[in-house]
Design a protein around this motif. Structure first.
Motif, short mmCIF file in Angstrom:
data_model
loop_
_atom_site.label_atom_id
_atom_site.label_comp_id
_atom_site.label_asym_id
_atom_site.label_seq_id
_atom_site.Cartn_x
_atom_site.Cartn_y
_atom_site.Cartn_z
N GLY A 268 7.34 12.47 2.35
CA GLY A 268 6.34 13.57 2.56
C GLY A 268 5.08 12.82 3.18
N VAL A 269 4.85 11.77 3.71
CA VAL A 269 3.96 11.23 4.25
C VAL A 269 3.73 11.77 5.86
CG1 VAL A 269 4.30 8.97 3.02
CG2 VAL A 269 4.99 9.21 5.22
N SER A 270 2.66 11.56 6.44
CA SER A 270 2.26 12.09 7.60
C SER A 270 3.38 11.27 8.61
CB SER A 270 0.99 11.77 8.05
OG SER A 270 0.69 10.33 8.10
N TYR B 69 0.90 -1.06 -0.04
CA TYR B 69 0.15 0.02 -0.03
C TYR B 69 0.92 1.35 0.29
CZ TYR B 69 -4.10 -2.53 0.82
OH TYR B 69 -5.57 -3.45 0.65
N ALA B 70 1.98 1.32 0.76
CA ALA B 70 2.76 2.34 0.67
C ALA B 70 3.45 2.51 -0.60
CB ALA B 70 3.96 2.31 1.83
N SER B 71 3.65 1.78 -1.00
CA SER B 71 4.43 1.81 -2.66
C SER B 71 3.30 2.33 -3.61
CB SER B 71 4.88 0.50 -3.29
OG SER B 71 5.98 -0.17 -2.37
N HIS B 72 2.09 1.78 -3.58
CA HIS B 72 0.97 2.39 -4.49
C HIS B 72 0.71 4.06 -4.04
CE1 HIS B 72 -0.97 -1.58 -5.44
NE2 HIS B 72 0.10 -1.61 -5.47
N PHE C 163 4.84 2.73 8.12
CA PHE C 163 5.38 2.01 6.93
C PHE C 163 7.03 1.54 7.41
CE2 PHE C 163 2.90 5.02 3.94
CZ PHE C 163 1.79 4.43 4.13
N LEU C 164 7.46 2.32 7.82
CA LEU C 164 9.00 2.04 8.44
C LEU C 164 8.77 0.72 9.42
CD1 LEU C 164 10.66 5.43 8.86
CD2 LEU C 164 10.75 3.75 7.03
N GLY C 165 7.66 0.63 10.27
CA GLY C 165 7.53 -0.32 11.22
C GLY C 165 7.60 -1.77 10.47
N ALA C 166 7.12 -1.81 9.28
CA ALA C 166 7.15 -3.12 8.38
C ALA C 166 8.49 -3.60 7.98
CB ALA C 166 6.11 -2.87 7.11
#
Length: 203
Positions: free
Chosen positions: A165-167, A9-12, A174-177
């Protein structure tokens, strides 16, 4: 264990963000500046890695798991056909950028619409199917293929690009993955290097 699709999802989201930045640059007359062209090149690279791994490794795994389920096999055919429709649009935008063609805004709009339709289709149909039929080993093999293709040098761009640029909340999620060593490398080295490249930045 349930498959964690957070990086997908983060890539999308990152693909959508970059095309929004390209559209804004075109509208503002900045499409031919160095930061925008560098951002565009990185976008194309990330999309190529993502779609190549899906076509060569992910979709075949899903096909094996669904067996003879005609509806699911048809949806996988659609995924591959959508990838094929995106490639000519990428080439057309490339050519329009090189030629400073007046069609550039229309081509960027077409690319955004086509890619967004594909990503939404994948999120609504393919990811739920993958969650149903793939094993943890299947998913680990696919993500391993992505890591192998990117390599350490590619990961040094991919990870900070993903969270650009993400919140704060999404960034943490995201980084937690990623494994702890990746998060440490990103914090100490990769993000600073990525920011210095100034992709898409208005100077």
């Amino acid at each position: 264990m349930t498959i964690d699709f957070t990086p997908m999802y983060a890539s999308h989201d990152a693909f959508r963000r970059d095309l929004e930045r390209l559209a804004e640059a075109v509208a503002d007359g900045r499409a031919h500046t160095g930061p925008v062209l560098a951002g565009w090149e990185n976008f194309k690279h990330q999309l190529h890695v993502h779609h190549t791994a899906e076509d060569s490794d992910l979709w075949p795994r899903v096909r094996t798991r669904v067996g003879g389920r005609t509806r699911d096999l048809g949806m996988l055919d659609e995924m591959e056909a959508e990838h094929a429709r995106i490639d000519p649009l990428l080439a057309a935008v490339d050519a329009a950028l090189a030629d400073r063609a007046f069609e550039l805004p229309d081509l960027v709009r077409a690319l955004r619409a086509t890619l967004d339709d594909h990503l939404k289709h994948e999120e609504d149909s393919a990811l739920p199917l993958m969650g149903e039929v793939l094993t943890d080993a299947d998913w680990a093999a696919f993500t391993g293929r992505l890591r192998e293709t990117q390599g350490l040098r590619g990961a040094a761009v991919f990870v900070p690009w993903l969270v650009d640029g993400v919140s704060a909340g999404d960034r943490e999620r995201f980084l937690g993955a990623f494994p702890p060593p990746v998060r440490v490398l990103n914090r100490l080295f990769w993000e600073g290097s990525y920011r210095r490249r100034g992709l898409w930045v208005v100077r």
